[in-house]
Motif scaffolding. Structure first.
Motif, PDB file in Angstrom:
ATOM      1  N   ASP A   1     -15.170  -3.481   1.179  1.00 56.24           N
ATOM      2  CA  ASP A   1     -13.912  -3.386   1.434  1.00 56.24           C
ATOM      3  C   ASP A   1     -12.972  -3.827   0.387  1.00 56.24           C
ATOM      4  N   GLY A   2     -13.128  -2.892  -0.714  1.00 53.40           N
ATOM      5  CA  GLY A   2     -12.197  -2.839  -2.028  1.00 53.40           C
ATOM      6  C   GLY A   2     -11.136  -1.947  -1.748  1.00 53.40           C
ATOM      7  N   GLY A   3     -10.197  -2.558  -1.884  1.00 45.89           N
ATOM      8  CA  GLY A   3      -8.768  -1.720  -1.647  1.00 45.89           C
ATOM      9  C   GLY A   3      -8.243  -0.859  -3.048  1.00 45.89           C
ATOM     10  N   ASP A   4      -7.393   0.193  -2.632  1.00 47.90           N
ATOM     11  CA  ASP A   4      -6.926   0.925  -3.597  1.00 47.90           C
ATOM     12  C   ASP A   4      -5.980   0.613  -4.549  1.00 47.90           C
ATOM     13  N   GLY A   5      -5.746   0.920  -5.708  1.00 44.95           N
ATOM     14  CA  GLY A   5      -4.753   0.503  -6.872  1.00 44.95           C
ATOM     15  C   GLY A   5      -3.551   1.173  -6.317  1.00 44.95           C
ATOM     16  N   GLY A   6      -2.428   0.405  -6.684  1.00 44.57           N
ATOM     17  CA  GLY A   6      -0.999   0.918  -6.255  1.00 44.57           C
ATOM     18  C   GLY A   6      -0.514   2.073  -7.474  1.00 44.57           C
TER      19      GLY A   6
ATOM     20  N   GLY B   1       1.108   0.253 -11.466  1.00 46.20           N
ATOM     21  CA  GLY B   1       0.682  -0.146 -10.249  1.00 46.20           C
ATOM     22  C   GLY B   1      -0.255  -1.425 -10.356  1.00 46.20           C
ATOM     23  N   ALA B   2      -0.372  -2.463  -9.515  1.00 46.23           N
ATOM     24  CA  ALA B   2      -1.347  -3.343  -9.331  1.00 46.23           C
ATOM     25  C   ALA B   2      -2.800  -3.005  -9.019  1.00 46.23           C
ATOM     26  N   GLY B   3      -3.758  -3.845  -9.282  1.00 46.33           N
ATOM     27  CA  GLY B   3      -5.245  -3.322  -8.892  1.00 46.33           C
ATOM     28  C   GLY B   3      -5.112  -3.536  -7.398  1.00 46.33           C
ATOM     29  N   GLY B   4      -6.193  -3.000  -6.812  1.00 46.01           N
ATOM     30  CA  GLY B   4      -6.695  -3.286  -5.591  1.00 46.01           C
ATOM     31  C   GLY B   4      -7.424  -4.545  -5.483  1.00 46.01           C
ATOM     32  N   ARG B   5      -7.419  -4.892  -4.138  1.00 42.77           N
ATOM     33  CA  ARG B   5      -8.015  -6.405  -3.771  1.00 42.77           C
ATOM     34  C   ARG B   5      -8.817  -6.267  -2.473  1.00 42.77           C
ATOM     35  N   GLY B   6      -9.740  -7.357  -2.498  1.00 43.31           N
ATOM     36  CA  GLY B   6     -10.745  -7.324  -1.205  1.00 43.31           C
ATOM     37  C   GLY B   6     -10.018  -7.353   0.124  1.00 43.31           C
ATOM     38  N   ALA B   7     -10.907  -7.105   1.168  1.00 42.36           N
ATOM     39  CA  ALA B   7     -10.298  -6.879   2.340  1.00 42.36           C
ATOM     40  C   ALA B   7      -9.512  -5.934   2.524  1.00 42.36           C
ATOM     41  N   ASN B   8      -9.567  -5.060   1.979  1.00 46.10           N
ATOM     42  CA  ASN B   8      -9.127  -3.363   1.929  1.00 46.10           C
ATOM     43  C   ASN B   8      -7.444  -3.710   1.878  1.00 46.10           C
ATOM     44  N   CYS B   9      -7.170  -4.680   0.800  1.00 40.37           N
ATOM     45  CA  CYS B   9      -5.877  -4.915   0.494  1.00 40.37           C
ATOM     46  C   CYS B   9      -5.323  -3.934  -0.699  1.00 40.37           C
ATOM     47  N   SER B  10      -4.435  -2.982  -0.678  1.00 38.13           N
ATOM     48  CA  SER B  10      -4.040  -2.145  -1.648  1.00 38.13           C
ATOM     49  C   SER B  10      -3.149  -2.816  -2.629  1.00 38.13           C
TER      50      SER B  10
END
Length: 371
Positions: free
Chosen positions: A34-39, A69-78
């Motif tokens: 569930d890794g999110g995308d970077g901004g 842009g900020a890095g992505g986070r868990g729980a599919n957070c971009s």
């Protein structure tokens, strides 16, 4: 201080890195990725503003960088997108590549926007790499680098009429006499060191802008006396007024004075020779009335001048009303026609595929961001 040329380092924001993460919840110890995308990185955008008149601020700001842009986070957070860097520049600013001198954009109208550098795309998180054979991918994409260039900003003043002439021809005095501009006037050469703009108001809704270009000298086309910096400001004018002192204090020949400036215009940009140019014979008040007509006729004959000419005195304002009434319908043809009256005029004391350059205007911004 008037500054009309600067060099800047432009860098758009980098994209944020994609995240490697796995869902971990109660009763589900082996959740999927569930890794999110970077901004997305921020863009660098120039905007033409009427509230800025010079490039002086950029003498002390040599780098313009947008936010990454900020890095992505868990729980599919971009990750958060980087903030665009919006830079206000004067109307009339040209943007060129410092490496190739290629023209990237011309900010010639108020509010016009040019995206000079595009921010990098954010990297994909590991959720994008899940497949039937790769159920727990431990990979992600790094963010894409933002575009970066060295650019040259060159200001060309926007005016309807440009004043040309050798130093001490009376250009500043004329501008002070017909507008509210207050350029310095003195009895030594190169009193004016940068262009001055003045608005000539002939009545409600009847006005035009005149630019006092610093005095030129022989060799200006090759850069003598800062000739290149001065000559480029006449390129946007609709009409040129060529001032010549009919009674110079020094032992100078007025005919040769006109020929010197004419030759410098031709050598700097042959297209300027096609621009409408009127001869303005100045400081007529210093010539005796008994020989005035004869002296003017002899001067025009020797110069072989066939275009329009006016005889004025910037100091006593003789002939200025006639000159301004003649200018208005030429430089402002859409304005109501002025009917001469016996009273005086109001004369006051992106790159595609990350290869070639790509510059997106405001209309094109949305499409360009998807390339």
């Amino acid at each position: 201080m008037f500054v009309d040329e600067v060099k800047l380092n432009i860098l758009a924001g980098h994209g944020g890195r994609g995240c490697v993460s796995f869902r971990r919840e109660k009763f589900e110890a082996l959740g999927g990725p569930d890794g999110g995308d970077g901004g997305r990185g921020g863009d660098v955008i120039f905007v033409a503003s009427q509230h800025v008149n010079t490039l002086v601020d950029f003498r002390y700001i040599k780098k313009i960088h947008a936010e990454s842009g900020a890095g992505g986070r868990g729980a599919n957070c971009s990750g958060k997108d980087g903030v665009d860097s919006v830079v206000m520049v004067p109307v009339g600013t040209l943007v060129r590549s410092a490496l190739t001198n290629e023209l990237l954009g011309d900010l010639n109208t108020p509010g016009k926007r040019l995206r000079i550098a595009r921010g990098g795309r954010g990297g994909k998180g590991n959720a994008h790499f899940r497949s039937s054979v790769q159920r727990a991918p431990r990979m992600s994409q790094p963010g894409e680098a933002g575009e970066g260039y060295d650019v040259l900003l060159e200001l060309q003043v926007l005016a309807d009429v440009g004043l040309l002439g050798l130093p001490n021809a009376g250009k500043s005095t004329l501008l002070r006499s017909i507008s509210d501009a207050k350029p310095k006037v003195a009895s030594y050469p190169f009193t004016t060191l940068w262009p001055h703009l003045g608005v000539v108001r002939m009545g409600p809704g009847k006005s035009f802008v005149v630019a006092d270009i610093p005095g030129l000298i022989e060799g200006a086309a090759e850069g003598a006396g800062l000739g290149h910096q001065f000559l480029r400001h006449v390129r946007r004018t609709k009409l040129l007024l060529h001032l010549v002192d009919i009674a110079p204090i020094e032992e100078r020949d007025p005919v040769q004075d006109v020929q010197v400036i004419t030759e410098e215009l031709r050598r700097f940009d042959p297209e300027l020779m096609e621009r409408e140019r009127w001869l303005v014979i100045n400081q007529i008040d210093k010539v005796s009335e008994d020989v005035r007509d004869e002296k003017i006729a002899e001067f025009l004959k020797e110069l072989n001048w066939t275009g329009r000419y006016f005889v004025i005195s910037g100091a006593t304002k003789e002939g200025l009303t006639e000159l301004c009434y003649a200018l208005l319908p030429v430089v402002c043809p859409d304005q109501p026609k002025v009917v001469e009256a016996p009273v005086e005029a109001d004369l006051h004391d992106d790159r595609d595929d990350r290869g070639d350059w790509y510059v997106a205007e405001d209309d094109d911004a949305e499409d360009a961001s998807e390339r």
